[in-house]
Design an enzyme around this catalytic site. Structure first.
Site, PDB file in Angstrom:
ATOM      1  CB  CYS A 144      38.271  46.495  36.938  1.00 29.09           C
ATOM      2  SG  CYS A 144      36.633  46.757  37.577  1.00 29.09           S
ATOM      3  CG  ASN A 187      40.560  40.284  35.075  1.00 29.09           C
ATOM      4  OD1 ASN A 187      40.532  40.623  33.896  1.00 29.09           O
ATOM      5  ND2 ASN A 187      39.625  40.648  35.949  1.00 29.09           N
ATOM      6  CD  GLU A 229      37.814  40.644  39.742  1.00 22.05           C
ATOM      7  OE1 GLU A 229      37.123  41.659  39.987  1.00 22.05           O
ATOM      8  OE2 GLU A 229      38.826  40.678  39.052  1.00 22.05           O
ATOM      9  CD  GLU A 256      37.370  43.500  35.073  1.00 25.08           C
ATOM     10  OE1 GLU A 256      36.496  44.332  35.365  1.00 25.08           O
ATOM     11  OE2 GLU A 256      38.060  42.888  35.938  1.00 25.08           O
ATOM     12  CG  ASN A 273      33.179  43.499  33.733  1.00 21.20           C
ATOM     13  OD1 ASN A 273      32.855  42.351  33.443  1.00 21.20           O
ATOM     14  ND2 ASN A 273      33.708  44.301  32.833  1.00 21.20           N
ATOM     15  CE  LYS A 312      40.704  43.679  38.750  1.00 18.69           C
ATOM     16  NZ  LYS A 312      39.252  43.352  38.560  1.00 18.69           N
TER      17      LYS A 312
HETATM   18  N1  ING Z   1      34.986  45.483  39.994  1.00 18.48           N
HETATM   19  C1  ING Z   1      34.832  46.515  40.966  1.00 18.48           C
HETATM   20  C2  ING Z   1      35.775  47.687  40.757  1.00 18.48           C
HETATM   21  O1  ING Z   1      36.825  47.814  41.364  1.00 18.48           O
HETATM   22  C3  ING Z   1      34.715  47.140  43.350  1.00 18.48           C
HETATM   23  C4  ING Z   1      34.899  45.988  42.373  1.00 18.48           C
HETATM   24  C5  ING Z   1      33.710  48.088  43.151  1.00 18.48           C
HETATM   25  C6  ING Z   1      35.578  47.245  44.388  1.00 18.48           C
HETATM   26  C7  ING Z   1      33.565  49.150  44.058  1.00 18.48           C
HETATM   27  C8  ING Z   1      35.444  48.285  45.325  1.00 18.48           C
HETATM   28  C9  ING Z   1      34.425  49.243  45.156  1.00 18.48           C
HETATM   29  O2  ING Z   1      35.366  48.548  39.987  1.00 18.48           O
HETATM   30  C10 ING Z   1      36.093  44.834  39.559  1.00 18.48           C
HETATM   31  N2  ING Z   1      35.897  43.907  38.596  1.00 18.48           N
HETATM   32  O3  ING Z   1      37.201  45.059  40.007  1.00 18.48           O
END
Ligand code: ING
Length: 310
Positions: free
Chosen positions: A169, A107, A143, A47, A194, A124
Site C-alpha cells: 500500500c 501489516n 496504522e 492488503e 486499501n 509494511k
Molecule cells: N492506505 C493509503 C495508501 O497509501 C494514503 C493511505 C492514501 C496515504 C493516500 C496517502 C495518500 O494508499 C494505506 N493502507 O496505506
C-alpha cells in the site's frame, strides 16, 4: 527468450466488520479457482485481505484490535488457500494483520510458491496516518497505532523462475521501496492496497486524484526499476468508507497492461514476460553503469527535508 509468469491480480470487493474469516477466505478461494482455470502461476491478493480495514476504527486499548490479527500463517481459516495452492501448483501472495508469538503487530504480506510453502514474508515499512485519535479528520487512519514499522526491509526472492519482491500500500508511494528491490534485480513486485477514495484532512482532494497518484506511483516504480508491478485493491464501500479499485498490472516500461473494471471481487490476468525487464536493466537502468552513489548520501542519512537558508 521469454520467461512467462501468468499473474492473477485478485481484487477484493469490500469486507465488512461482521464478515467471518471463513466467508472471506471462501471469496478468495473462488478467485484462486478462477485463476487456476485461466492458467495463472501466481495469484496476488490485497492488503489485509482477511478482514475489513480495521485501522479506520479507534480503540483506546490496542488489545481490543487483536481479533483482527492472525497468530499463525497458515492457520485453520486460511488452510484452504494453502491446500488449493499445493494441490493445484499455483502460488499466491496474501496480505494480513500479523500477531507474532512475541506479541508484536505488523501489516504483513506473504509469498507462497506452487508447493503451497511460504517462501517469503514482508512487513509494511511505511505506515501512513497517525497513532492518536485526531478529531479534525473526517475518518481515522490508525496504522501507526496498531502496527509496528516493518523490520524485514524489502527482500527479493528467486522463486517461480524469477526475482520477486513485495511491498504494501503506502510503500508504493516511496521510491526507496522500489529502488531497494531494484538493487536486488527485482523483476516482479506484488503489492496490495486499501486506499480510501477521500482524504480525511483535505475534502477537496478528489477520488480521481487519489486514483491518479496510486497508478503514478506504481507506473514510476515499475519503469524506474525495470520491473513488473502488480497492485491489488480491496475496493468499494466498507461500513460507509469507500476505497478505490484500479487493481492493475504494470509492465517494465510503465504501461498499465491490465486493469480492473469493477469495485468488487475481480480477477485481472496477464502473461508477464520476466525477460521484458532485461532491456531496460541492461541499458537505461543499468544501475552499475549509471548510478552515482557518492551524491545520494542524504537519502539514508537524513529523514526529513532540510531546506536552504532564506
Ligand atoms: N492506505 C493509503 C495508501 O497509501 C494514503 C493511505 C492514501 C496515504 C493516500 C496517502 C495518500 O494508499 C494505506 N493502507 O496505506
Amino acid at each position: 527468450m521469454s520467461r512467462i509468469l501468468k499473474i492473477g491480480a485478485a481484487q477484493s470487493g469490500p469486507v465488512q466488520k461482521a464478515d467471518s474469516r471463513e466467508k472471506t477466505v471462501a471469496r478468495l478461494l473462488e478467485l484462486m479457482k478462477q485463476a487456476k482455470g485461466q492458467g495463472c502461476d501466481l495469484v496476488v491478493f490485497t492488503e489485509l485481505a482477511l478482514t475489513t480495514f480495521f485501522p479506520r476504527y479507534y480503540a483506546e486499548d490496542r488489545a481490543e484490535m487483536d481479533p483482527w490479527f492472525e497468530a499463525a500463517m497458515p492457520n485453520p481459516a486460511t488452510q484452504p488457500l494453502f491446500e488449493f495452492s499445493r494441490d493445484n501448483a499455483i502460488g499466491f501472495s496474501l496480505g494480513y494483520a500479523e500477531l507474532t508469538p512475541e506479541g508484536e503487530h505488523f501489516n504483513t504480506q506473504v509469498l507462497i510458491d506452487k508447493s503451497g510453502e511460504v517462501v517469503g514474508k514482508y512487513r509494511k515499512v511505511h505506515l501512513p496516518g497517525h497513532a492518536e485519535f485526531e478529531s479534525e479528520r473526517s475518518f481515522q487512519h490508525l496504522e501507526k497505532r496498531y502496527f509496528l514499522p516493518g523490520n524485514i526491509g524489502f527482500p527479493v526472492w528467486h522463486t517461480m523462475g524469477g526475482n520477486i519482491g513485495m511491498c504494501i500500500c503506502n510503500d508504493r508511494r516511496w521510491p526507496e521501496t522500489f529502488r531497494v528491490m531494484g538493487l536486488q534485480g527485482v523483476e516482479m513486485v506484488v503489492l496490495g492496497y486499501n486506499t480510501p477514495s477521500a482524504n480525511s484532512l483535505k475534502s477537496t482532494e478528489s477520488a480521481d486524484t487519489r486514483k491518479h497518484q496510486s497508478l503514478l506511483s506504481m507506473q514510476a516504480g515499475a519503469y524506474q526499476n525495470a520491473t513488473w508491478v502488480v497492485g491489488v485493491a480491496k475496493a468499494g464501500d466498507e461500513d460507509g468508507h469507500h476505497m478505490i479499485g484500479e487493481t492493475c498490472i504494470v509492465d517494465p516500461d510503465g504501461y498499465v497492461v491490465a486493469q480492473a473494471e469493477t469495485e468488487d471481487d475481480e480477477l485481472v490476468t496477464y502473461d508477464c514476460d520476466l525477460d521484458a525487464t532485461r532491456f531496460l536493466k541492461e541499458s537505461t537502468f543499468n544501475f552499475a553503469a549509471h548510478r552515482r552513489i557518492e551524491h545520494y548520501g542524504r537519502i539514508t542519512s537524513q529523514t526529513g527535508a532540510e531546506p536552504p537558508e532564506e
